[in-house]
Each structure stands twice: as structure tokens, then as C-alpha cells.
Scaffold this active site. Structure first.
Site, PDB file in Angstrom:
ATOM      1  N   THR A  13      94.796  35.151 -63.050  1.00 22.08           N
ATOM      2  CA  THR A  13      94.602  34.356 -64.269  1.00 22.08           C
ATOM      3  C   THR A  13      93.226  33.710 -64.309  1.00 22.08           C
ATOM      4  O   THR A  13      92.498  33.822 -65.304  1.00 22.08           O
ATOM      5  CB  THR A  13      95.692  33.281 -64.372  1.00 22.08           C
ATOM      6  OG1 THR A  13      96.969  33.916 -64.420  1.00 22.08           O
ATOM      7  CG2 THR A  13      95.509  32.443 -65.621  1.00 22.08           C
ATOM      8  N   VAL A 131      90.562  20.322 -59.085  1.00 21.62           N
ATOM      9  CA  VAL A 131      91.314  19.138 -59.502  1.00 21.62           C
ATOM     10  C   VAL A 131      91.418  19.097 -61.023  1.00 21.62           C
ATOM     11  O   VAL A 131      90.416  19.146 -61.724  1.00 21.62           O
ATOM     12  CB  VAL A 131      90.633  17.837 -59.004  1.00 21.62           C
ATOM     13  CG1 VAL A 131      91.427  16.616 -59.460  1.00 21.62           C
ATOM     14  CG2 VAL A 131      90.492  17.838 -57.491  1.00 21.62           C
ATOM     15  N   LYS A 204      94.869  17.716 -54.149  1.00 22.49           N
ATOM     16  CA  LYS A 204      93.887  17.237 -55.124  1.00 22.49           C
ATOM     17  C   LYS A 204      93.512  15.782 -54.864  1.00 22.49           C
ATOM     18  O   LYS A 204      92.355  15.378 -55.031  1.00 22.49           O
ATOM     19  CB  LYS A 204      94.453  17.398 -56.532  1.00 22.49           C
ATOM     20  CG  LYS A 204      94.674  18.846 -56.939  1.00 22.49           C
ATOM     21  CD  LYS A 204      95.449  18.964 -58.242  1.00 22.49           C
ATOM     22  CE  LYS A 204      95.683  20.419 -58.631  1.00 22.49           C
ATOM     23  NZ  LYS A 204      96.498  20.547 -59.864  1.00 22.49           N
TER      24      LYS A 204
END
Length: 409
Positions: A13, A131, A204
Site C-alpha cells: 500500500t 508516526v 510511535k
């Protein structure tokens, strides 16, 4: 016009989104950089899979073929797992390439080493896409850190968990039903553990801590909780109190100590996270000069993540490594001790009011569910004595009875 040669590792993706964006925005990239950006190689896993890739691009399953290219300026990594991605990126830096990664797990574990090696080799590292997807939180923090002192960062950092909580509240679904829907829509993997148990948000959070504070808490000291304990009854009780459950990552620094948590919390209508719904992410930053700012946007997906990668591409080309790497010390620090400050909590499973006299019982919002004020120690003791569950309420809490009274006027 000279050319910037780019290799993309992975064509899922994110990798495909980056490839398509480089082609669709070729004129904008050339105008920004004064050079044409050209994808020269793509690393794939399966040769048999059909892909829409130009015949002029080297498509290979062997990373060594890419490293041997005559010209290679930037390596963009869009794979998963810590290995072999870490090894690939180290090799790319050794070759003298700038690197850009969207791999939060790998970068949380090995970012410090990559940044230090990049400094040594005088190349740059882009990691905006690790992030909050398309939200430019890394670049925003870099700008703030020129002068501002960041005090706290809070974020909804995982779109899958946020989608599940939204579906449970809006459509009155169970956790299991909402998870299946997330999987059917491509928001959750077949094994959703990383998302629903808080690991994705945790990685993250550690990246943000390193960037904002130059160090991280010891990973084992971080209170990481997922959303699997949530029930429809709890969501209904929160709604009765004018609150919404959100899965919130938080990092706070006081002196040399950093406290980090990843857990369910509640927010009211005045909080900036209240209307962050579905797969959206949001990051709230508190600093000493600018005060409080909140960034919100799509946290995942082909083009939001590709956007972050492309902006990194421009950034690493236009800025010297010294200005953009932010290679900070990763010295681990101890977390906070339990706070003696009174906080607001939603507690569930209380059959009758009890506990220390200093606990303030604000109101009952549902059966066996109360809003109270207590310290960390008091709430932990109360929970242990009564086998109840509790969640922090972030921001000001307005009593339900007061709200109803005002509406009746």
C-alpha cells in the site's frame, strides 16, 4: 536537468502510493528541488504478482542488485518487521544514500543507530511517516524545538483502535463486531494484536519521545494497555457522562524524568480529541512559548502515508543532515513516581461508596459507575480493594446533572 535517483523497498500500500505520487507530482517535485525525481528500482517479494510499474524501473527481489546501481541517491523503505529492513537501511547509508522509512517498529528499535550512522556518513534520515500517517507531526516538532521547550505530547496514534471505539459507540457494536468490520475495511490486519494491544501506538510514542526530549523512558516502565477490555456498557456509561473513550498515548517530561503511557482514557466535549473519529489520528503538543497546538488528520492509508514520505523526500534533499536528523541521545530515564495530585476518574464496578475520606465522589453516571477525584495511589488502592476498573478523564469534567439542568432552562 539533473536527476535524483530513488529506490523503493516494498510495493504494498505505502510503496505503491509513493511510486504513484512521484509520477503524479513530478512537476511539483522538480519545481521544489530543481531536479527531476526518478524511481530507478523497486524491491518486491513476489515476482509472479502483476504490478503496474514502468519497464524502465529495475524490479527485483535482491536488494544487492539495487545497491550495485551506478547512481542511487535515496532509499525509501516501506516494508514491515525489524529485519531485514534494518540491515537494508544500514547498507544504504553505508553506500552514501539518504534514507526514508515508514516502519515504526523498526525505527523505534533501531532509529538511534541509523541516525548515528547517518551522521557519520553525512546523509539524512526521514521518518515522518513512522508516526500518525499524513499528519506532519515530526516536522512540526522540529520547528518547535528550535526555541520552544516541549512539556507534553498526547496523541491518538492508531487509527484501527480509534475506528473500533467509534463504531462501538455510534453503531452500538461489540468489540468483536467492530474489529471484524475494521478487518473487512482493511483497517486491521488478520492478526490485529499490534493495533488493539497498543504496541503500534507504543512504538510511535517512543519515536516521539526521542525526538522531543532526546531520550526515552525504559520501555518496561511504560504502562501500555490496549483496548480489548472495553465493553459496550462502559462506552454507554461514558456517553451518559458526556465523555468518549479514546486510546491515548502520552509523554510528559519533568526535569530529567519522562513518563509515558499508552492506554484508554476519557475526554469531554471541550477536549480537542473529542471529535477525532474513525481512522483519524491527532497529536496535541504543549510547549512553553506557543502553548498548546493540536494536529489532526488521516493516520494511515496509501496517499496520506505517501504524502509524509514525499515531504520527507523534499526535506532530505533540501536540508543538510546536521539540520534535519535530530540524532539525540537515547539514554533511558526512570519514570515518574505516583503523583499526589488529584485527578478525575471514571470507575466501574463500585457497589457502594468507600475508600479513603480524601476521595471525592462527584456523581454516579450509570449503574455501579461513578466519576471521582483521587490521586494515583488512592485510585489504585480503591481498585485493589473492590476489584473495579478505572479510566482517567483528561481535561475538565462537567457534571451530568449540571448539563441536564442547563438544558432544561
Amino acid at each position: 536537468m539533473s536527476v535524483i535517483k530513488v529506490a523503493i523497498l516494498g510495493f504494498g500500500t505505502v510503496g505503491e502510493g509513493v511510486y504513484r505520487t512521484i509520477h503524479s507530482h513530478s512537476e511539483e517535485l522538480a519545481a521544489a528541488l530543481g531536479k527531476k525525481v526518478e524511481v530507478t528500482a523497486i524491491l518486491i517479494r513476489n515476482r509472479e504478482k502483476e504490478r503496474n510499474i514502468s519497464e524502465h524501473v529495475l524490479v527485483t527481489t535482491d536488494f544487492e542488485e539495487i545497491l550495485k546501481l551506478k547512481q542511487l541517491d535515496i532509499v525509501i523503505e516501506a516494508i514491515v518487521d525489524k529485519e531485514p529492513t534494518f540491515t537494508f537501511l544500514k547498507s544504504a547509508i553505508e553506500r552514501g544514500c539518504h534514507i526514508i522509512t515508514a516502519n515504526k517498529e523498526m525505527f523505534a528499535h533501531h532509529g538511534k543507530e541509523l541516525l548515528e550512522l547517518a551522521d557519520e556518513k553525512k546523509v539524512s534520515v526521514g521518518f515522518e511517516a513512522t508516526v500518525a500517517g499524513g499528519i506532519p507531526v515530526i516536522q512540526t516538532l522540529r520547528q518547535l524545538l528550535n526555541i520552544n521547550r516541549v512539556k507534553q505530547i498526547r496523541g491518538i496514534l492508531n487509527g484501527t483502535s480509534n475506528f473500533i471505539l467509534t463504531e462501538m459507540r455510534e453503531k452500538k457494536q461489540t468489540f468483536a463486531q467492530a474489529l471484524v468490520l475494521a478487518q473487512e475495511n482493511g483497517f486491521a490486519e488478520a492478526d490485529p494484536t499490534n493495533d488493539v494491544e497498543g504496541f503500534d501506538a507504543f512504538y510511535k510514542t517512543m519515536i516521539l519521545s526521542r525526538l522531543a526530549f532526546g531520550k526515552e523512558p525504559n520501555w518496561q516502565d511504560v504502562n501500555r494497555e490496549g483496548i480489548t477490555s472495553i465493553t459496550s456498557d462502559l462506552i454507554d456509561a461514558a456517553e451518559n457522562a458526556g465523555l468518549r473513550f479514546k486510546h491515548i498515548a502520552s509523554i510528559t517530561r519533568l526535569g530529567d524524568q519522562i513518563n509515558a503511557t499508552v492506554k484508554l482514557a476519557l475526554v469531554g466535549k471541550e477536549h480537542p480529541f473529542y471529535h477525532v473519529e474513525g481512522v483519524q489520528n491527532a497529536v496535541n503538543v504543549q510547549s512553553d512559548i506557543v502553548g498548546e497546538i493540536t494536529l489532526q488528520g488521516p493516520g494511515a492509508g496509501m496517499f496520506p502515508t505517501a504524502s509524509a514520505v514525499i515531504e520527507d523526500l523534499v526535506h532530505v534533499c533540501k536540508n543538510s543532515p546536521e539540520k534535519q536528523n535530530n540524532a539525540c541521545s537515547q539514554e533511558a530515564v526512570t519514570g515518574f513516581s505516583k503523583s499526589d495530585k488529584k485527578e478525575t476518574w471514571l470507575v466501574h464496578g463500585v457497589k457502594h461508596k468507600q475508600g479513603t475520606p480524601s476521595i471525592t465522589w462527584i456523581e454516579e453516571v450509570a449503574d455501579e459507575t461513578f466519576v471521582i477525584k483521587a490521586t494515583d495511589r488512592e485510585i489504585a488502592l480503591l481498585a485493589k480493594q473492590n476489584n473495579l476498573i478505572y479510566y482517567p478523564i483528561i481535561g475538565e469534567y462537567e457534571k451530568v446533572k449540571q448539563i441536564k439542568a442547563l438544558k432544561a432552562l
